[in-house]
Design a protein around this motif. Structure first.
Motif, PDB file in Angstrom:
ATOM      1  N   ALA A  46      19.643  53.417  42.301  1.00 55.31           N
ATOM      2  CA  ALA A  46      18.954  53.593  41.029  1.00 55.31           C
ATOM      3  C   ALA A  46      17.499  53.960  41.296  1.00 55.31           C
ATOM      4  N   CYS A  47      17.008  55.002  40.640  1.00 55.58           N
ATOM      5  CA  CYS A  47      15.602  55.383  40.750  1.00 55.58           C
ATOM      6  C   CYS A  47      14.870  55.014  39.476  1.00 55.58           C
ATOM      7  N   ILE A  48      13.665  54.509  39.664  1.00 55.98           N
ATOM      8  CA  ILE A  48      12.821  54.098  38.545  1.00 55.98           C
ATOM      9  C   ILE A  48      11.473  54.783  38.730  1.00 55.98           C
ATOM     10  N   ASP A  49      11.033  55.497  37.714  1.00 52.61           N
ATOM     11  CA  ASP A  49       9.742  56.171  37.755  1.00 52.61           C
ATOM     12  C   ASP A  49       8.675  55.217  37.239  1.00 52.61           C
ATOM     13  N   VAL A  50       7.637  55.018  38.050  1.00 48.56           N
ATOM     14  CA  VAL A  50       6.635  54.008  37.714  1.00 48.56           C
ATOM     15  C   VAL A  50       5.220  54.577  37.859  1.00 48.56           C
ATOM     16  N   ASN A  51       4.318  53.957  37.140  1.00 45.23           N
ATOM     17  CA  ASN A  51       2.878  54.178  37.298  1.00 45.23           C
ATOM     18  C   ASN A  51       2.316  52.825  37.703  1.00 45.23           C
ATOM     19  N   ILE A  52       1.975  52.682  38.995  1.00 44.23           N
ATOM     20  CA  ILE A  52       1.520  51.409  39.517  1.00 44.23           C
ATOM     21  C   ILE A  52       0.020  51.267  39.219  1.00 44.23           C
ATOM     22  N   ARG A  53      -0.320  50.203  38.479  1.00 47.01           N
ATOM     23  CA  ARG A  53      -1.724  49.983  38.091  1.00 47.01           C
ATOM     24  C   ARG A  53      -2.415  49.053  39.056  1.00 47.01           C
TER      25      ARG A  53
END
Length: 171
Positions: A164-171
């Motif tokens: 499973a791939c999850i697109d994230v914006n790591i803050r």
């Protein structure tokens, strides 16, 4: 005797549909996926992104262990590898909880998490069958900004894994 046979036939005909609906059925390649934050296949199932067959089978992204693709090497779900498809990006912190949903629970070797191809976590599954949902807190490392997390569920009793791939914006 004919009356007894007719009664038995009527009873059998009446019970057949009940038995057909209540007996367990085999599962067709249905197993597990990350639903929070919503993986690419979860977004397809929710209708967030327009997708093909994966919309109906988000839990079926299965392939041999050791792959690093969102589709698990499954050509039917190749669109999961398309980074330009418009996937929803989730704002996350450096330590993020990922929740798996299982529809068929296999004994688990481990779970692996990768950020842009670099392994950031391995979580031992104890070769045990998981509950219906499992959550992991994963330290995503020092990366910030937009990244792709690949979550892998390595099965303990087969040569396969679920991807499973999850697109994230790591803050």
């Amino acid at each position: 005797m004919d009356k007894k046979r007719k009664i038995a036939a009527v009873i059998g005909a009446g019970l057949a549909p009940v038995l057909a609906l209540t007996l367990p059925t085999g599962s067709a390649s249905a197993h597990g996926y990350v639903n929070a934050p919503a993986s690419r296949q979860a977004q397809c199932a929710q209708g967030t992104v327009s997708c093909g067959e994966i919309k109906w089978e988000p839990q079926s992204v299965e392939g041999p262990k050791g792959l690093r693709s969102c589709s698990g090497g499954n050509a039917r779900f190749a669109e999961l590898n398309d980074d330009s498809k418009g996937w929803r990006v989730h704002d996350v912190s450096r330590t993020q909880t990922f929740t798996w949903t299982f529809t068929a629970r296999h004994r688990t070797l481990n779970y692996e998490y990768f950020v842009d191809g670099t392994k950031v976590a391995t979580i031992d599954g104890g070769n045990q069958q998981p509950p219906a949902t499992v959550s992991h807190q994963v330290n995503l490392g020092s990366a910030t900004g937009r990244h792709k997390v690949l979550a892998v569920w390595n099965i303990g009793d087969t040569a396969n894994a679920f991807y499973a791939c999850i697109d994230v914006n790591i803050r």
